[in-house]
Write an enzyme that holds these catalytic residues in place. Structure first.
Site, short mmCIF file in Angstrom:
data_model
loop_
_atom_site.label_atom_id
_atom_site.label_comp_id
_atom_site.label_asym_id
_atom_site.label_seq_id
_atom_site.Cartn_x
_atom_site.Cartn_y
_atom_site.Cartn_z
N SER A 1 0.83 -1.20 0.00
CA SER A 1 0.00 0.00 0.00
C SER A 1 0.87 1.26 0.00
O SER A 1 1.72 1.42 -0.86
CB SER A 1 -0.96 -0.05 1.19
OG SER A 1 -2.02 0.86 1.01
N ASP B 1 -5.67 -3.57 -2.69
CA ASP B 1 -4.70 -3.25 -1.65
C ASP B 1 -4.11 -4.50 -0.98
O ASP B 1 -4.85 -5.37 -0.50
CB ASP B 1 -5.37 -2.37 -0.59
CG ASP B 1 -4.37 -1.66 0.30
OD1 ASP B 1 -3.60 -2.35 0.98
OD2 ASP B 1 -4.37 -0.42 0.31
#
Length: 595
Positions: free
Chosen positions: A359, A473
């Site tokens: 991320s 993610d």
């Protein structure tokens, strides 16, 4: 192929094994506890065994009739996975035994063992092993301890190159002087232990004696072999002696298929191949690395700027299992603390030999791997996240809250068409594959696409499409990918910027209410927004791995970022300082040296 016979080896295998144990009064040799009669009887039941590189010692399911101790060489241990493929679970280095579990349990062989290179072993028959068990409880205890340690290695990612002792430098271009590079690498490896370089001329002076080469491996912790493109016989010999074959090629030219094929033609399928691409001045950014990787089948690769000692030192650390990896976790704006961590590591002289992230950690790791300094990273992120804020690109939330145009533009401006394999510093990042319900590790291909996938929070950003799969993610699967980095580096620093406690509510809110009403009263109730809730929810599955992460890395950093919001981009300077302070304090008090 297995060949029995002495062929210049010591006449007494037991004494030879004692010698590689480096016996001392406090730590006597492996067989020193045997009484003279038992030892004499045992000497008649052991024998030398040679195993060619790529040959199988025994296969999973075979009947067990022997135990082996590796004298020189390197073995790999494979077990059959549920998919039917063979999975690597351990590597056997000099002085380690293999095959004892089956004899202790009476069961068939539980794994397949293959020689990575030409190896010499001492074979103990079943009767010899039974004699050891009967007459030496100390040896039984040691064997049991060895089995436990190997079991632990199969349940945790192995430290990279932990048992490597020999490296062959094989040039893939006539202009490359493997001996010169070998001397540079030798100087860098010296800090890890005694080392020596064997060239064609040096070996010729010893008439290519296998006994002499074996003696070198016992005398030195590391032995480097310099291949020679003019002498294929010597180069093939160097390859057969190597735990790792380091293919050396020019970084400014595409591969020559013929030269590569000639260099690898006699390499065992199990041979560990790494690639070092040497870049001449003016050291332009690497391009076309993928072609070299495809041509050579290299496991890992290193970019080296000609004349840059720091680059050679990185290769030396990675080859000898001393490379330092940095794993950066996700957490929105709190990830800016990673910049301060990198600053503190640089100040302390701690090298970053490989970097990984998830991320926001993937964004910052990619910036560093692409060559940005911490000061550059501050400027880049101030320009994109603070001033432009790509999260202001709201749209009708049919698929996601963000339209994604600003996000795409930001990623394009940051990374352009850079490929992961062309980065100066080894890098990977992690995303979650919604289609396959599995973790995806991005270590090759377009850097921007990989980073964009790793930071695409479900519900907030549109998933990334790749080969028909939807990627989101990576925090859903692995928010701090230190375990993956651990298999590549000898030491790992992990940075987690996800607070233990977050999104505390200062005042109660109704169980059901109009979105307009909540929006109107959000400042008064301090109710977090949907973006913060989505991000915290995405990280929950990774939070339970935090304890294991802290235990399995060499330095675990948890900067004090609780007072900052997940999307508080304007706090970049303060967050970076929090990371810097945390790293400085941890480095000053750490019992584990990183340099």
């Amino acid at each position: 192929m297995m060949v029995d016979g002495l062929d210049g080896l010591p006449a007494n295998p037991l004494a030879a094994l004692d010698s590689i144990e480096n016996p001392t009064p406090e730590n006597p040799g492996l067989f020193s506890g045997l009484d003279p009669d038992t030892r004499q009887a045992l000497e008649g039941e052991v024998e030398w065994t040679r195993l060619d590189g790529g040959a199988v010692l025994f296969r999973e399911g075979d009947a067990a009739d022997s135990v082996y101790v590796l004298y020189t060489g390197r073995l790999r241990v494979y077990v059959r996975a549920p998919s039917g493929d063979d999975a690597l679970v351990a590597e056997i280095g000099r002085g380690e035994s293999v095959g004892e579990m089956a004899l202790l349990t009476g069961a068939p062989r539980s794994a397949t063992v293959v020689a990575v290179r030409d190896s010499v072993l001492v074979r103990f028959s079943r009767s010899a092993f039974d004699r050891i068990v009967e007459h030496s409880p100390r040896l039984v205890l040691r064997v049991t301890r060895h089995l436990v340690e190997r079991l632990q290695r199969t349940t945790h990612a192995p430290r990279a190159n932990a048992t490597l002792t020999t490296v062959a430098l094989i040039p893939l271009d006539p202009a490359i002087d493997a001996s010169q590079l070998g001397n540079s690498l030798l100087a860098a490896i010296g800090s890890a232990g005694s080392a020596t370089l064997v060239t064609r001329d040096r070996a010729a002076a010893q008439h290519g004696s296998g006994a002499w080469l074996d003696a070198l491996e016992r005398e030195y912790r590391y032995v480097l072999y310099a291949g020679d493109g003019r002498d294929h016989a010597w180069t093939d010999r160097a390859v057969r002696q190597a735990d790792c074959v380091l293919l050396v090629a020019p970084g400014d030219r595409p591969p020559d298929a013929g030269a590569v094929a000639a260099a690898v033609r006699h390499m065992p399928a199990q041979a560990v191949r790494d690639l070092m691409l040497v870049h001449p001045p003016p050291h332009a950014a690497p391009r076309g690395t993928a072609r070299w990787l495809d041509a050579t089948g290299a496991r890992a690769h290193y970019h080296v700027r000609a004349g840059a000692d720091a680059d050679i030192a990185r290769v030396a650390r990675m080859l000898t299992g001393r490379g330092i990896g940095l794993a950066l976790g996700g957490g929105g704006a709190r990830g800016f603390a990673h910049i301060g961590v990198i600053e503190a590591l640089n100040e302390a002289g701690v090298p970053i030999d490989a970097i990984a992230g998830t991320s926001m950690g993937a964004v910052l790791a990619a910036q560093y791997a692409a060559g940005a300094s911490p000061a550059d990273m501050r400027d880049i992120n101030r320009r994109h996240w603070v001033r432009q804020n790509p999260l202001k690109d709201k749209t009708l939330p049919v698929v996601a809250l963000l339209a994604g145009r600003r996000l795409e533009r930001m990623i394009s401006e940051m990374f352009g068409d850079t490929q992961i394999e062309d980065l100066w510093t080894p890098f990977f990042c992690v995303s979650a594959d919604l289609t396959q319900a599995e973790m995806r590790v991005h270590s090759r291909g377009p850097l921007g696409l990989a980073v964009r996938a790793s930071m695409s929070l479900p519900g907030l950003a549109i998933p990334v499409q790749e080969s028909g799969n939807m990627l989101v993610d990576g925090g859903l699967m692995n928010n701090v990918p230190s375990d993956l980095l651990r298999a590549r580096c000898g030491k790992v620093v992990a940075v987690d910027v996800s607070p233990e406690k977050d999104l505390a509510i200062a005042a109660p809110y109704p169980a059901a209410a109009s979105g307009w009403r909540l929006l109107w009263g959000r400042k008064k109730s301090h109710l977090p927004g949907i973006g913060a809730i989505l991000m915290r929810a995405a990280l929950l599955s990774s939070k339970r791995h935090q304890t294991a992460t802290a235990r399995d890395v060499d330095l675990f950093l948890h900067p004090r970022v609780e007072g900052f919001g997940m999307f508080e981009w304007a706090a970049l300077a303060a967050l970076a300082e929090a990371g810097r302070a945390c790293a400085r304090e941890a480095l000053a008090s750490s019992a584990v040296p990183l340099t």
